[in-house]
Scaffold this active site. Structure first.
Site, mmCIF file in Angstrom:
data_model
loop_
_atom_site.group_PDB
_atom_site.id
_atom_site.type_symbol
_atom_site.label_atom_id
_atom_site.label_comp_id
_atom_site.label_asym_id
_atom_site.label_seq_id
_atom_site.Cartn_x
_atom_site.Cartn_y
_atom_site.Cartn_z
ATOM 1 N N ASP A 100 -22.019 -16.764 -16.023
ATOM 2 C CA ASP A 100 -21.104 -17.276 -17.057
ATOM 3 C C ASP A 100 -21.259 -16.500 -18.357
ATOM 4 O O ASP A 100 -22.372 -16.148 -18.756
ATOM 5 C CB ASP A 100 -21.385 -18.755 -17.323
ATOM 6 C CG ASP A 100 -20.603 -19.652 -16.382
ATOM 7 O OD1 ASP A 100 -20.334 -19.222 -15.246
ATOM 8 O OD2 ASP A 100 -20.263 -20.788 -16.783
ATOM 9 N N ASP A 124 -8.010 -17.393 -15.807
ATOM 10 C CA ASP A 124 -8.714 -17.999 -14.682
ATOM 11 C C ASP A 124 -9.693 -19.071 -15.172
ATOM 12 O O ASP A 124 -10.327 -18.925 -16.217
ATOM 13 C CB ASP A 124 -9.484 -16.885 -13.951
ATOM 14 C CG ASP A 124 -10.211 -17.385 -12.722
ATOM 15 O OD1 ASP A 124 -9.529 -17.881 -11.814
ATOM 16 O OD2 ASP A 124 -11.453 -17.286 -12.673
ATOM 17 N N ASP A 179 0.855 -1.195 0.000
ATOM 18 C CA ASP A 179 0.000 0.000 0.000
ATOM 19 C C ASP A 179 0.888 1.242 0.000
ATOM 20 O O ASP A 179 1.659 1.451 0.931
ATOM 21 C CB ASP A 179 -0.887 -0.040 1.250
ATOM 22 C CG ASP A 179 -1.662 1.243 1.448
ATOM 23 O OD1 ASP A 179 -1.881 1.962 0.460
ATOM 24 O OD2 ASP A 179 -2.057 1.505 2.605
ATOM 25 N N ASN A 204 -14.340 -16.990 -17.959
ATOM 26 C CA ASN A 204 -15.490 -17.874 -17.752
ATOM 27 C C ASN A 204 -16.755 -17.097 -17.398
ATOM 28 O O ASN A 204 -17.851 -17.501 -17.764
ATOM 29 C CB ASN A 204 -15.180 -18.870 -16.632
ATOM 30 C CG ASN A 204 -16.333 -19.813 -16.385
ATOM 31 O OD1 ASN A 204 -16.616 -20.673 -17.207
ATOM 32 N ND2 ASN A 204 -17.038 -19.631 -15.270
ATOM 33 N N GLU A 239 -5.217 -21.641 -15.820
ATOM 34 C CA GLU A 239 -5.496 -22.312 -14.547
ATOM 35 C C GLU A 239 -6.171 -23.655 -14.851
ATOM 36 O O GLU A 239 -7.376 -23.799 -14.757
ATOM 37 C CB GLU A 239 -6.402 -21.455 -13.652
ATOM 38 C CG GLU A 239 -6.551 -22.038 -12.248
ATOM 39 C CD GLU A 239 -7.835 -21.607 -11.540
ATOM 40 O OE1 GLU A 239 -7.986 -21.939 -10.352
ATOM 41 O OE2 GLU A 239 -8.693 -20.957 -12.164
ATOM 42 N N ASP A 262 -0.252 4.512 -0.297
ATOM 43 C CA ASP A 262 -0.859 5.768 0.145
ATOM 44 C C ASP A 262 -1.509 5.680 1.522
ATOM 45 O O ASP A 262 -2.215 6.601 1.947
ATOM 46 C CB ASP A 262 -1.876 6.269 -0.894
ATOM 47 C CG ASP A 262 -2.931 5.217 -1.210
ATOM 48 O OD1 ASP A 262 -3.010 4.212 -0.468
ATOM 49 O OD2 ASP A 262 -3.662 5.389 -2.197
HETATM 50 MG MG MG Z 1 -3.467 2.098 -1.213
#
Ligand code: MG
Length: 763
Positions: free
Chosen positions: A427, A463, A150, A237, A506, A152
């Site tokens: 889907d 995916d 992170d 998908n 995947e 910020d």
């Molecule tokens: Mg942030």
């Protein structure tokens, strides 16, 4: 008596030899050449001590040595001399040389042997060649944008956070990043994409789409500078239910211009049976998922209705009729209830005869209703509704209730959409698989990829590819993927990039089915790989590792010659590797060493390099823990809520602490990744079983041993997964080690390797 006699005889002989009383020159005594040595054998110890040998001679002599490891001094002389024999330290087995002494005529010869004892083992010290800075390994880092770093301070990982850690990733030897889905989403994880053409505003510095795009473009450029490619995670998908495409279909199922993007039916059972649903074979297919009602249409009812439940037989029925008779209040002591109303509330029915329950109600519901046999729980089959896709009731006709699917019972015409996962992820529909590239959804999503190629990405992780077509036709998904890959790769080339676009699927399948997906895409995740690691480390079947892993690679290349086998320990959908390795740091280190010294394209999953543990059973968030960068600093945990194991995020597990500790898991990853990047044979070479320590050698089940070969470069990789040391006799030259985990020592080419230790030699 005898001694006296001998002296007397000698005196007589001397007198005779001197001529008695004559005056002639006396004869000189004849010198008979003689050489002898004080011993016939000398033993030196292995450390190189010297020894002395006395040479007795009455003539000039010279010495010769049969082996050049032995030094003799002096090598020549005359008369009796002390000879010194010495040797440098012996690093191998016992050795013997012969020293021969001759007179100058070479007529007399004496010899003695010098044996130097076998060495004590010499510790193996790796001396890798200098890394030239060209990262060769293909090593990829899987990171979760929301919990990586992170920048910020809002508690959410972001693109600038990733950019700020490129030095860390470069130091880890990484050549590519697989970013978790980065599009707008209704979830924390992002696998429900609401817009493929924009980026998640939370990942931008100003929390806007524009800042997200600006920061992403900047990240791609900065990564490229460090030789790090960016792969986006693409979900083909399904989309998210909050995607504008789907919202349009929700509001107007029949008229929406996006209705072909989804799998929609007003009568799913009939459509599946008639083969009209291209991507779902129904109960006869491999099937996962359900039909869900679209909210559009006239599902609800407003007015007065009479409900009559018939609970007398095995099949339960409800009959609903429109009525003008007086409405009743809910039965406070009911055993059967209606769950009804736009707000969803209970109404208890009255038993009017044995197992017949009735009530008249004023109804206002926009979704229909359900029958319940419990007022406190929905569990255990207490919910009764209609069958999936067949839950429209007709007034006055008994309606058979179903308590397995228990879809909402609706009053009007309904449409349904199919979702492989849950209702939040409808889907996508690509039509017939042979013509998928012509479908509207395919074209639209491919156009979105074009945009990100323009930003500088060079690959995709795909995916859930095994669910795109749920049919018994094993060619459907590979053929779909072939069209998808060709489309994206063409766009990549058209954008002026050299080389091919990367794509990994995947393919969460057993190897035998998974391999067929190489017909479509150049790389797939080998989900059996980590089982080979745990089999080696937990079950002491390490001698099978090289055979099985090289077998995967060979079988993929048989499908396509440019196949890239993607190998990994675990990912964001699995229990952490450390869990399956019993949180044993020794095993975690060796798993890293095995991953980084064998064939295939290796992946490191965020936190694996720090030893993160975590199980899915309390929630997926527990295997998606934020990186702890500093000993005391905050982590990007906001989107994970309370499902973070803070006991794990101690200061000692932080990147800062592990970077300072030479023996840390992080430094094992760094050291082995660096060696993999240094040597082409390790980075991209062919993995082959060792000739002696292999799958057929049942005497050494805890030894995983193989060669990595590229051109003339050949490496020997040895892992001992046992809890005790092993001594192994090699015919390979073990003089140059380039990487070491744990302990190893050698005497010549005999290696003694410690518990959970690994060593790599350059041959
Ligand atoms: Mg942030």
């Amino acid at each position: 008596m005898k001694k006296l006699l001998l002296l007397a005889i000698s005196a007589v002989l001397m007198f005779t030899a001197c001529g008695g009383g004559n005056n002639t020159e006396p004869n000189k005594p004849e010198v008979i050449p003689a050489i002898s040595v004080s011993t016939t054998s000398v033993v030196l110890d292995a450390t190189g001590t010297s020894a002395s040998v006395t040479l007795t001679s009455n003539v000039a002599w010279s010495a010769s040595v049969s082996e050049n490891w032995l030094n003799v001094s002096p090598l020549s002389g005359s008369g009796t001399t002390t000879i010194t024999v010495s040797a440098s330290p012996n690093t191998g087995v016992a050795r013997t040389a012969t020293v021969t002494v001759k007179d100058t005529d070479g007529k007399l010869s004496r010899s003695f042997s010098v044996t130097q004892k076998e060495a004590g083992a010499t510790p193996v010290v790796p001396t890798p060649d200098t890394f030239d800075g060209n990262k060769r390994s293909g090593l990829t880092y899987q990171l979760l944008v929301y919990s990586f770093c992170d920048s910020d301070g809002d508690g959410i990982g972001d693109f600038n956070g990733i950019k700020s850690k490129l030095d860390y990733l470069d130091g880890l030897g990484v050549t590519a990043l697989w970013l978790s889905p980065s599009h707008p989403t209704s979830s924390y994880h992002g696998y429900d994409v609401n817009d493929y053409f924009t980026l998640n505003p939370l990942y931008g510095s100003a929390h806007t789409s524009a800042s997200a795009e600006e920061d992403f473009r900047s990240l791609c450029a900065a990564a490229k500078e460090k030789g790090i490619a960016i792969y986006m995670d693409y979900v083909l998908n399904h989309s998210g239910k909050d995607n504008d495409w789907f919202k349009s279909v929700q509001s107007d199922p029949a008229g929406s211009e996006y209705k072909d993007y989804y799998v929609i039916s007003s009568d799913p059972d009939a459509d599946v049976a008639a083969g009209r649903i291209d991507n779902y074979g129904g109960a006869s297919g491999p099937g996962m998922g359900s039909w869900h009602q679209l909210s559009g249409g006239s599902l609800g009812y407003t007015g007065r209705l009479h409900f009559k439940l018939d609970w007398t037989g095995a099949t339960k029925y409800i009959t609903v009729t429109e009525t003008t008779e007086a409405a009743q209040t809910s039965n406070a002591s009911a055993s059967k209830w209606l769950w009804i109303g736009t707000d969803g509330h209970l109404e208890g029915l009255y038993e009017t005869s044995a197992n017949i329950f009735e009530i008249t109600l004023n109804v206002d519901t926009d979704w229909g209703f359900l029958v319940r046999t419990s007022s406190t729980t929905w569990d255990g089959g207490t919910k009764y509704g209609g069958k999936a896709g067949a839950s429209k009731i007709t007034f006055g006709q008994p309606f058979a209730l179903d308590n397995s699917t228990a879809s909402n019972i609706v009053f009007g015409a309904a449409s349904y959409y199919f979702a492989s996962f849950d209702a939040s992820m409808p889907d996508l529909n690509y039509g017939k698989y042979t013509e998928a590239k012509d479908s509207k959804a395919f074209k639209a999503i491919a156009e979105s990829v074009d945009k990100w190629i323009g930003f500088g990405i060079s690959g995709l992780r795909l995916d859930a590819v095994i669910w795109i077509y749920q049919t018994n036709n094993g060619n459907a998904n590979p053929e779909f993927l072939r069209q998808w890959y060709e489309r994206c790769n063409s766009a990549y080339h058209a954008a002026g990039n050299t080389g091919d676009f990367f794509m990994v699927g995947e393919t969460w399948l057993g190897h035998d089915v998974e391999r067929s997906y190489y017909k479509g895409i150049p790389s797939c995740f080998e989900f059996e790989y980590f089982g080979q690691i745990t089999n080696a480390l937990n079950n002491k079947n390490a001698n099978q590792f090289a055979k099985n892993v090289s077998g995967y690679i060979t079988s993929h290349k048989a499908v396509r010659s440019d196949a890239i086998t993607s190998v990994f320990l675990t990912n964001h959908d699995q229990n952490r590797a450390a869990e399956d390795l019993g949180k044993s740091l020794a095993k975690e280190k060796q798993a890293a060493a095995m991953l980084l010294t064998g064939g295939g394209k290796p992946y490191i999953y965020q936190g694996e390099e720090l030893g993160y543990w975590g199980k899915k059973d309390g929630g997926d968030e527990y295997v998606r823990t934020p990186l702890k960068w500093t000993k005391t600093g905050a982590v990007a945990s906001k989107l994970l809520g309370t499902k973070v194991d803070n006991s794990m995020l101690s200061s000692s597990i932080s990147v800062e602490a592990q970077a300072e500790t030479e023996s840390s898991l992080l430094n094992v990853y760094k050291a082995f990744a660096k060696v993999r990047n240094t040597y082409p044979a390790l980075a991209n070479g062919e993995m082959t079983e060792h000739g002696t320590y292999n799958s057929g050698n049942t005497s050494y089940p805890t030894i995983a041993c193989w060669y990595m070969t590229s051109g003339s470069e050949k490496m020997l990789v040895v892992h001992n997964t046992d809890t005790s040391e092993k001594t192994l006799a090699f015919t390979d030259d073990l003089s140059k080690a380039v990487a070491l985990l744990g302990t190893a020592a050698r005497r010549g080419n005999t290696l003694t390797i410690g518990a959970n230790s690994s060593v790599v030699f350059k041959l």
